[in-house]
Enzyme design. Structure first.
Site, PDB file in Angstrom:
ATOM      1  N   SER A 112     146.389 -43.565 -10.193  1.00 36.28           N
ATOM      2  CA  SER A 112     147.738 -43.075 -10.489  1.00 36.28           C
ATOM      3  C   SER A 112     147.950 -42.762 -11.963  1.00 36.28           C
ATOM      4  O   SER A 112     147.246 -41.951 -12.544  1.00 36.28           O
ATOM      5  CB  SER A 112     148.759 -44.084  -9.978  1.00 36.28           C
ATOM      6  OG  SER A 112     150.057 -43.555 -10.066  1.00 36.28           O
ATOM      7  N   HIS A 113     148.866 -43.487 -12.597  1.00 37.09           N
ATOM      8  CA  HIS A 113     149.252 -43.222 -13.980  1.00 37.09           C
ATOM      9  C   HIS A 113     148.411 -44.019 -14.969  1.00 37.09           C
ATOM     10  O   HIS A 113     148.644 -43.927 -16.165  1.00 37.09           O
ATOM     11  CB  HIS A 113     150.715 -43.608 -14.133  1.00 37.09           C
ATOM     12  CG  HIS A 113     150.965 -44.981 -13.597  1.00 37.09           C
ATOM     13  ND1 HIS A 113     150.971 -45.234 -12.243  1.00 37.09           N
ATOM     14  CD2 HIS A 113     151.132 -46.164 -14.207  1.00 37.09           C
ATOM     15  CE1 HIS A 113     151.153 -46.525 -12.050  1.00 37.09           C
ATOM     16  NE2 HIS A 113     151.247 -47.125 -13.217  1.00 37.09           N
ATOM     17  N   LYS A 125     142.358 -45.435  -2.118  1.00 40.03           N
ATOM     18  CA  LYS A 125     143.399 -45.818  -1.163  1.00 40.03           C
ATOM     19  C   LYS A 125     143.108 -45.152   0.172  1.00 40.03           C
ATOM     20  O   LYS A 125     142.759 -43.972   0.210  1.00 40.03           O
ATOM     21  CB  LYS A 125     144.749 -45.348  -1.721  1.00 40.03           C
ATOM     22  CG  LYS A 125     145.926 -45.664  -0.832  1.00 40.03           C
ATOM     23  CD  LYS A 125     147.229 -45.559  -1.577  1.00 40.03           C
ATOM     24  CE  LYS A 125     147.637 -44.126  -1.833  1.00 40.03           C
ATOM     25  NZ  LYS A 125     149.074 -44.023  -2.137  1.00 40.03           N
ATOM     26  N   ASP A 276     152.402 -37.502 -13.118  1.00 43.30           N
ATOM     27  CA  ASP A 276     151.377 -38.476 -13.523  1.00 43.30           C
ATOM     28  C   ASP A 276     149.977 -38.066 -13.080  1.00 43.30           C
ATOM     29  O   ASP A 276     149.765 -36.956 -12.594  1.00 43.30           O
ATOM     30  CB  ASP A 276     151.733 -39.868 -12.988  1.00 43.30           C
ATOM     31  CG  ASP A 276     151.544 -39.970 -11.488  1.00 43.30           C
ATOM     32  OD1 ASP A 276     151.708 -38.940 -10.815  1.00 43.30           O
ATOM     33  OD2 ASP A 276     151.218 -41.067 -10.999  1.00 43.30           O
ATOM     34  N   ASP A 278     148.007 -38.590 -10.537  1.00 45.98           N
ATOM     35  CA  ASP A 278     147.754 -38.079  -9.186  1.00 45.98           C
ATOM     36  C   ASP A 278     148.918 -37.274  -8.616  1.00 45.98           C
ATOM     37  O   ASP A 278     148.908 -36.924  -7.430  1.00 45.98           O
ATOM     38  CB  ASP A 278     147.403 -39.241  -8.248  1.00 45.98           C
ATOM     39  CG  ASP A 278     148.541 -40.237  -8.111  1.00 45.98           C
ATOM     40  OD1 ASP A 278     149.294 -40.430  -9.083  1.00 45.98           O
ATOM     41  OD2 ASP A 278     148.693 -40.821  -7.014  1.00 45.98           O
ATOM     42  N   ASP A 280     152.178 -37.937  -8.029  1.00 48.93           N
ATOM     43  CA  ASP A 280     153.265 -38.421  -7.181  1.00 48.93           C
ATOM     44  C   ASP A 280     154.505 -38.859  -7.979  1.00 48.93           C
ATOM     45  O   ASP A 280     155.577 -38.992  -7.412  1.00 48.93           O
ATOM     46  CB  ASP A 280     152.796 -39.529  -6.216  1.00 48.93           C
ATOM     47  CG  ASP A 280     152.178 -40.720  -6.917  1.00 48.93           C
ATOM     48  OD1 ASP A 280     152.072 -40.694  -8.165  1.00 48.93           O
ATOM     49  OD2 ASP A 280     151.781 -41.674  -6.212  1.00 48.93           O
ATOM     50  N   ARG A 281     154.348 -39.061  -9.280  1.00 52.57           N
ATOM     51  CA  ARG A 281     155.512 -39.453 -10.079  1.00 52.57           C
ATOM     52  C   ARG A 281     156.124 -38.249 -10.791  1.00 52.57           C
ATOM     53  O   ARG A 281     155.461 -37.230 -10.970  1.00 52.57           O
ATOM     54  CB  ARG A 281     155.115 -40.475 -11.141  1.00 52.57           C
ATOM     55  CG  ARG A 281     154.647 -41.780 -10.565  1.00 52.57           C
ATOM     56  CD  ARG A 281     154.412 -42.802 -11.656  1.00 52.57           C
ATOM     57  NE  ARG A 281     154.092 -44.081 -11.043  1.00 52.57           N
ATOM     58  CZ  ARG A 281     154.217 -45.252 -11.647  1.00 52.57           C
ATOM     59  NH1 ARG A 281     154.629 -45.317 -12.900  1.00 52.57           N
ATOM     60  NH2 ARG A 281     153.918 -46.370 -11.020  1.00 52.57           N
ATOM     61  N   THR A 343     159.080 -53.254  -3.486  1.00 47.66           N
ATOM     62  CA  THR A 343     158.391 -52.262  -4.316  1.00 47.66           C
ATOM     63  C   THR A 343     157.132 -51.757  -3.621  1.00 47.66           C
ATOM     64  O   THR A 343     156.389 -52.545  -3.034  1.00 47.66           O
ATOM     65  CB  THR A 343     158.018 -52.924  -5.652  1.00 47.66           C
ATOM     66  OG1 THR A 343     159.227 -53.228  -6.329  1.00 47.66           O
ATOM     67  CG2 THR A 343     157.173 -52.019  -6.513  1.00 47.66           C
ATOM     68  N   GLU A 362     161.946 -44.741  -6.157  1.00 47.12           N
ATOM     69  CA  GLU A 362     161.718 -45.973  -6.899  1.00 47.12           C
ATOM     70  C   GLU A 362     162.043 -45.738  -8.365  1.00 47.12           C
ATOM     71  O   GLU A 362     161.879 -44.628  -8.867  1.00 47.12           O
ATOM     72  CB  GLU A 362     160.258 -46.396  -6.798  1.00 47.12           C
ATOM     73  CG  GLU A 362     159.816 -46.783  -5.409  1.00 47.12           C
ATOM     74  CD  GLU A 362     158.471 -47.495  -5.448  1.00 47.12           C
ATOM     75  OE1 GLU A 362     158.486 -48.726  -5.463  1.00 47.12           O
ATOM     76  OE2 GLU A 362     157.431 -46.831  -5.502  1.00 47.12           O
ATOM     77  N   SER A 364     160.338 -46.463 -10.738  1.00 43.19           N
ATOM     78  CA  SER A 364     159.118 -46.175 -11.476  1.00 43.19           C
ATOM     79  C   SER A 364     158.747 -44.694 -11.404  1.00 43.19           C
ATOM     80  O   SER A 364     157.574 -44.352 -11.383  1.00 43.19           O
ATOM     81  CB  SER A 364     157.985 -47.033 -10.929  1.00 43.19           C
ATOM     82  OG  SER A 364     157.923 -46.884  -9.523  1.00 43.19           O
ATOM     83  N   LYS A 375     155.343 -40.454  -2.467  1.00 41.95           N
ATOM     84  CA  LYS A 375     156.287 -39.848  -3.393  1.00 41.95           C
ATOM     85  C   LYS A 375     155.671 -38.547  -3.908  1.00 41.95           C
ATOM     86  O   LYS A 375     154.458 -38.363  -3.826  1.00 41.95           O
ATOM     87  CB  LYS A 375     156.636 -40.799  -4.511  1.00 41.95           C
ATOM     88  CG  LYS A 375     155.452 -41.350  -5.262  1.00 41.95           C
ATOM     89  CD  LYS A 375     155.889 -42.581  -6.048  1.00 41.95           C
ATOM     90  CE  LYS A 375     154.711 -43.209  -6.758  1.00 41.95           C
ATOM     91  NZ  LYS A 375     154.616 -44.646  -6.510  1.00 41.95           N
ATOM     92  N   ARG A 495     157.651 -57.605 -15.042  1.00 40.07           N
ATOM     93  CA  ARG A 495     158.653 -56.547 -15.153  1.00 40.07           C
ATOM     94  C   ARG A 495     160.042 -57.155 -15.049  1.00 40.07           C
ATOM     95  O   ARG A 495     160.333 -57.931 -14.137  1.00 40.07           O
ATOM     96  CB  ARG A 495     158.479 -55.511 -14.047  1.00 40.07           C
ATOM     97  CG  ARG A 495     157.102 -54.871 -14.011  1.00 40.07           C
ATOM     98  CD  ARG A 495     157.167 -53.515 -13.326  1.00 40.07           C
ATOM     99  NE  ARG A 495     155.864 -52.997 -12.948  1.00 40.07           N
ATOM    100  CZ  ARG A 495     154.997 -52.445 -13.792  1.00 40.07           C
ATOM    101  NH1 ARG A 495     155.280 -52.371 -15.085  1.00 40.07           N
ATOM    102  NH2 ARG A 495     153.842 -51.978 -13.362  1.00 40.07           N
TER     103      ARG A 495
HETATM  104  C1  G1P Z   1     154.221 -49.840  -9.752  1.00 42.43           C
HETATM  105  C2  G1P Z   1     155.676 -49.475  -9.595  1.00 42.43           C
HETATM  106  C3  G1P Z   1     156.001 -49.292  -8.142  1.00 42.43           C
HETATM  107  C4  G1P Z   1     155.063 -48.255  -7.532  1.00 42.43           C
HETATM  108  C5  G1P Z   1     153.619 -48.638  -7.801  1.00 42.43           C
HETATM  109  C6  G1P Z   1     152.665 -47.544  -7.355  1.00 42.43           C
HETATM  110  O1  G1P Z   1     153.949 -51.043  -9.082  1.00 42.43           O
HETATM  111  O2  G1P Z   1     156.517 -50.451 -10.154  1.00 42.43           O
HETATM  112  O3  G1P Z   1     157.338 -48.877  -8.018  1.00 42.43           O
HETATM  113  O4  G1P Z   1     155.257 -48.163  -6.151  1.00 42.43           O
HETATM  114  O5  G1P Z   1     153.429 -48.832  -9.201  1.00 42.43           O
HETATM  115  O6  G1P Z   1     152.879 -46.341  -8.043  1.00 42.43           O
HETATM  116  P1  G1P Z   1     153.925 -52.471  -9.821  1.00 42.43           P
HETATM  117  O7  G1P Z   1     152.927 -52.353 -10.933  1.00 42.43           O
HETATM  118  O8  G1P Z   1     155.291 -52.685 -10.352  1.00 42.43           O
HETATM  119  O9  G1P Z   1     153.539 -53.429  -8.734  1.00 42.43           O
HETATM  120 ZN    ZN Z   2     150.794 -41.845  -9.172  1.00 47.38          ZN
END
Ligand code: G1P
Ligand code: ZN
Length: 542
Positions: A112-113, A125, A276, A278, A280-281, A343, A362, A364, A375, A495
Site C-alpha cells: 500500500s502506502h 493479499k 497511494d 496501490d 486505493d487511497r 478498521t 475510512e 485513513s 477502496k 494511533r
Molecule cells: C491502516 C488504516 C486503516 C486501513 C489500513 C489498510 O491500518 O488505519 O484504516 O484500512 O491501513 O490500508 P492500521 O495501520 O491503522 O491498522
Molecule cells: Zn493502499
C-alpha cells in the site's frame, strides 16, 4: 511441465493483518518465505481448475514475486491467470477484474502506502471471488497452513515475460496478459459524468494529480488527460517506479507535501489530488484548502446522487469506527443507515454485498462504493470532479456549504510510530483495565462521559470482532479513540484519533489542531502517551 516439489518448514511471522501479509522486502525475499505463504494460500483455497487475477503496484520484488506465483499456480493446477501488463494492477482495478471476469479470486502484491525498495516493504493479499479481501476465517486458515506445511510445488520452467499483452501458457495453465487500465477506465465512465467534467476542464478548470511515482500514474494519465482532456502534465510523478522515486507514497499532507505546496498558493490549480502506492487511497484538495478524508466521505455521500452511477440515491453509509461522525450526520439527513465498522476495508464487504450500504470510507484516506470491494483512490477523485462540475462551485465553497448545513467535525489523527511493542501493549492494557473508572472524571477540563472498547457484530453474517479500539467520549461531544496499527512493520504504532463537532452556527473557521487541543491533552493525560512513549509530540499528525 516439470513440477518441483520442495521441502519447506513453518516460517515465523506469516500472520496476515488487516491488509494481507505485509513485511519488509528483506523478510519477504528470504528463502522460501513467499513460497511458503503462497503454498499456504493454495492449500486453503483448492485452486485446481480455477482462474485468478494477479497484479501489483510495481514496487521492488513485484516482478520476481509474480514470476514465482505464476510458476506455483501452474504447479498447483490453476487453469488460468489474468495478469496486468508489466505485473501492474491497482488494488481497485484488481478488484474490478475479479468481478468483471467472474474469476475465483486474485492475488494483489502491494504494501500500500509503505515505502518500497530493498529497504522498504512488500505485501501480498488474497482476495476472494467477491473482489474483496478474504475474511478472517480464511486468513486464519492460511496462517494455520503456513505453520504446518512441509512442501511447496513450483513449475520447473520459467514464467513467460508479461511485458506485452497476449495469451501465453505455462504447462497446462493459460496466462492472459491484459491492459491494466482499460477495463477500470471503462467502469469509471459508467459511474461518473465524464461529459460534465470534460466541459468543466475545457472552460479552464485546472487540476494537479500526484501519482507519487506509484501505480495510479498510468490510470490517471489515461482518464484525466486522455479521456477528460486535462492538460498534459496535470498528472505529475506519473511513472511507477520500484521504490516510488525514493518517496513515501502515502497521500496525506505530510508525505504529499509537494502537492500541498502547489495548492496553497493563490494562483495554484483549482483542484489537487494524490493517491497511494496501490491506488486505493486518495487525498483531496482545492485551491487553498485540504479536505480531511472524514469530511470527504461526508461530502461524497451527500452529493453522490449528482453522478450517474448513484442517481437513484445511496442505500446506506459505512465508516470505520475511528473515522469522524461527519458522514453519520449526512446519513441522518438522507434518512439512510449509518454503520460503524472496525478498521480495515474487509468489514465493509458483507454490507456492500447485502446492498445495505453504497458508500464507505475510512479516516485513513480510503473512500469507495459498491462498484468494487476495495477502496478506490481515482474513483474518489473523479466523483469529486463530478460534484464540482455539477454544483458549479469550488472545493472551498462546497466545504463551506457542507459545514453550514451539517456543522463541522474537526478531526485529526496523531501517530506514535515504531514504539517498543511491549510498551505499546502495556499502554493499551492499562487503559483497558482503567476504562470503568474513567466516566465522571475530568482531564484537561473535559469530563469523560463514555469509556469503552469497540466490539463489533457484523449485521449481515453475525461474525464478531472484539477489542477494536478504545473510545473515550467527553462532555460536549468531543471524542478520542486509541488503537494499535495492524499494518506497521517496525515495532508498534499507536494511533490517537481526535474529533470535536461544531454546530452550523458555531466557529467553522478554526485551525483544526487548535479546535482539538483540549481533547488531545485529555487523551494524553488518560493514556500517559507522551511520557510512556518517550516522545514530546506525536511523530505524524494528519
Ligand atoms: C491502516 C488504516 C486503516 C486501513 C489500513 C489498510 O491500518 O488505519 O484504516 O484500512 O491501513 O490500508 P492500521 O495501520 O491503522 O491498522
Ligand atoms: Zn493502499
Amino acid at each position: 511441465m516439470q513440477i518441483k516439489t520442495r521441502a519447506t518448514r513453518p516460517i515465523e511471522g506469516q500472520k496476515p493483518g488487516t491488509s494481507g501479509l505485509r513485511k519488509t522486502t528483506e523478510v519477504f525475499s528470504r528463502p522460501d518465505f513467499l513460497q511458503n505463504y503462497v503454498q499456504a494460500i493454495f492449500n486453503t483455497i483448492e485452486p485446481a481448475g480455477r482462474t485468478y487475477i494477479v497484479g501489483g503496484d510495481g514496487r521492488y520484488f513485484n516482478d520476481i514475486a509474480i514470476a514465482k506465483i505464476l510458476r506455483m499456480a501452474a504447479a498447483n493446477g490453476v487453469k488460468k491467470i489474468i495478469v496486468g501488463r508489466g505485473g501492474l494492477l491497482s488494488t481497485p482495478a484488481a478488484s474490478h477484474l475479479i468481478r468483471k471476469y467472474g474469476t475465483d479470486g486474485g492475488f494483489i502484491l502491494s504494501a500500500s502506502h509503505n515505502p518500497g525498495g530493498p529497504k522498504g516493504d512488500f505485501g501480498l493479499k488474497y482476495n476472494t471471488e467477491t473482489g474483496g479481501p478474504a475474511a478472517e476465517a480464511i486468513t486464519d486458515a492460511i496462517h494455520a497452513e503456513t505453520q504446518t506445511l512441509t512442501e511447496y510445488h513450483i513449475a520447473q520452467e520459467d514464467a513467460p515475460e508479461i511485458t506485452e499483452e497476449g495469451t501465453f501458457t505455462l504447462g497446462n495453465m493459460t496466462i492472459e496478459v491484459v491492459d491494466p487500465v482499460a477495463d477500470y477506465a471503462d467502469l469509471m465512465e459508467t459511474l461518473i459524468d465524464f461529459d460534465a467534467i470534460r466541459d468543466l476542464i475545457s472552460r479552464g478548470f485546472t487540476l494537479r494529480f500526484d501519482a507519487m511515482h506509484a501505480v495510479t500514474g498510468p490510470y490517471a494519465v489515461e482518464i484525466l488527460e486522455r479521456r477528460l482532456g486535462a492538460k498534459h502534465g496535470s498528472v505529475v510523478n506519473r511513472r511507477p517506479s520500484p521504490d516510488f522515486g525514493g518517496g513515501h507514497p502515502d497521500p496525506n499532507p505530510v508525505w504529499a507535501k509537494d502537492l500541498v505546496d502547489h495548492m496553497m498558493v493563490p494562483d495554484g490549480p483549482d483542484f489537487g489530488a494524490a493517491s497511494d502506492g496501490d491506488g486505493d487511497r486518495n487525498m483531496i484538495m482545492g485551491q487553498g484548502i485540504y479536505v480531511t478524508p472524514s469530511d470527504s466521505l461526508a461530502v461524497i455521500a451527500a452529493n453522490a446522487h449528482l453522478a450517474p452511477g448513484y442517481a437513484d440515491g445511496i442505500a446506506g453509509i459505512a465508516r470505520s469506527m475511528p473515522t469522524s461522525a461527519a458522514a453519520d450526520r449526512v446519513a441522518e439527513a438522507l434518512g439512510i443507515a449509518a454503520h460503524q465498522t472496525p478498521t480495515g476495508w474487509k468489514f465493509f464487504g458483507t454490507l456492500l454485498d447485502a446492498g445495505q450500504v453504497t458508500i464507505c470510507g475510512e479516516e485513513s484516506a480510503g473512500t469507495g462504493s459498491s462498484h468494487v470491494r476495495e477502496k478506490d483512490g481515482l474513483w474518489a477523485v473523479l466523483l469529486w470532479l463530478n460534484i464540482i462540475a455539477a454544483r458549479g462551485q469550488s472545493v472551498q465553497q462546497i466545504m463551506e456549504d457542507h459545514w453550514g448545513r451539517f456543522g463541522r467535525t474537526y478531526y485529526s489523527r496523531h501517530d506514535y510510530e515504531a514504539v517498543d511493542s511491549d510498551i505499546a501493549g502495556t499502554i493499551m492494557d492499562d487503559l483497558r483495565a482503567a476504562l470503568e473508572t474513567l466516566p465522571g472524571k475530568s482531564f484537561a477540563g473535559l469530563t469523560v462521559t463514555e469509556a469503552r472498547d469497540f466490539d463489533y457484530t457484523d449485521p449481515v453474517d453475525g461474525s464478531t470482532a472484539t477489542s477494536q479500539g478504545i473510545i473515550l467520549g467527553f462532555e460536549g461531544g468531543a471524542r478520542a479513540v486509541l488503537r494499535l496499527s495492524g499494518t506497521g512493520t517496525q515495532g508498534a504504532t499507536i494511533r490517537l484519533y481526535l474529533e470535536n463537532h461544531e454546530k452550523p452556527t458555531g466557529n467553522l473557521r478554526q485551525d483544526p489542531q487548535k479546535a482539538l487541543e483540549r481533547v488531545a491533552r485529555a487523551a494524553d493525560q488518560i493514556a500517559d502517551l507522551e511520557k510512556r512513549t518517550g516522545r514530546s509530540a506525536p511523530d505524524v499528525v494528519t
